[in-house]
Design an enzyme around this catalytic site. Structure first.
Site, PDB file in Angstrom:
ATOM      1  N   GLN A  78      83.140 -37.953  25.139  1.00 45.77           N
ATOM      2  CA  GLN A  78      83.707 -36.606  25.246  1.00 45.77           C
ATOM      3  C   GLN A  78      83.031 -35.850  26.388  1.00 45.77           C
ATOM      4  O   GLN A  78      82.039 -35.158  26.192  1.00 45.77           O
ATOM      5  CB  GLN A  78      83.546 -35.849  23.928  1.00 45.77           C
ATOM      6  N   PHE A  79      83.609 -35.970  27.576  1.00 49.47           N
ATOM      7  CA  PHE A  79      83.038 -35.305  28.744  1.00 49.47           C
ATOM      8  C   PHE A  79      83.083 -33.788  28.613  1.00 49.47           C
ATOM      9  O   PHE A  79      82.319 -33.080  29.261  1.00 49.47           O
ATOM     10  CB  PHE A  79      83.742 -35.752  30.030  1.00 49.47           C
ATOM     11  N   THR A  80      83.934 -33.269  27.736  1.00 50.34           N
ATOM     12  CA  THR A  80      84.056 -31.817  27.593  1.00 50.34           C
ATOM     13  C   THR A  80      82.796 -31.176  27.014  1.00 50.34           C
ATOM     14  O   THR A  80      82.676 -29.949  27.026  1.00 50.34           O
ATOM     15  CB  THR A  80      85.280 -31.435  26.740  1.00 50.34           C
TER      16      THR A  80
END
Length: 145
Positions: A78-80
């Site tokens: 999850q790069f967010t």
């Protein structure tokens, strides 16, 4: 590296209507990488996560770890987690590692987790995923290195 750990009764990840990863009791990990993350970062996180004791040995006492309860891990990239929301209304993600760095780190992180003997299920790096969970507690812990 940033990890949001949630203690769960169960969790799953679905891609295009198909369940690709599923666990019962254990940890759901939302995992993001920064540009400076290394093997040492992975080792630190694996040690912290696999030795965490957040399962109850008796009411009100969290003394048991994942191995003690035969738990598993569902790891979801999850790069967010690296969203920058300081300016404007749309998040920026320039603080996240580029996919060419993050994907091998994610794969290696999951390999290191599995090498501890804990069952590890995963999502798919870069995919549009639907994550379902039954949070237990709730217990949610933020790790950053």
């Amino acid at each position: 590296m940033r990890v949001v750990l949630q203690r769960v009764k169960e969790a799953s990840v679905t891609i295009e209507g198909q369940v690709v990863g599923q666990i019962g009791q254990g940890y759901l990990l939302l995992v993001g990488f920064g540009p400076d993350d290394t093997e040492e970062t992975l080792d630190y996180m694996v040690h912290k996560i696999t030795n965490l004791r957040v399962f109850e040995s008796e009411p009100g006492k969290m003394n048991l770890g994942l191995k003690d309860v035969d738990g598993a891990i569902l790891s979801v990239s999850q790069f967010t987690l690296y969203a920058d929301v300081k300016h404007g209304n749309r998040p920026g993600f320039s603080n996240a590692a580029k996919p060419s760095l993050a994907e091998p780190l994610y794969q290696r992180f999951n390999e290191k987790l599995a090498a501890t003997g804990i069952p590890v299920a995963t999502g798919q790096f870069g995919a549009d995923m639907q994550v379902a969970l039954v949070n237990d507690g709730p217990v949610t812990i933020w790790y950053e290195k």
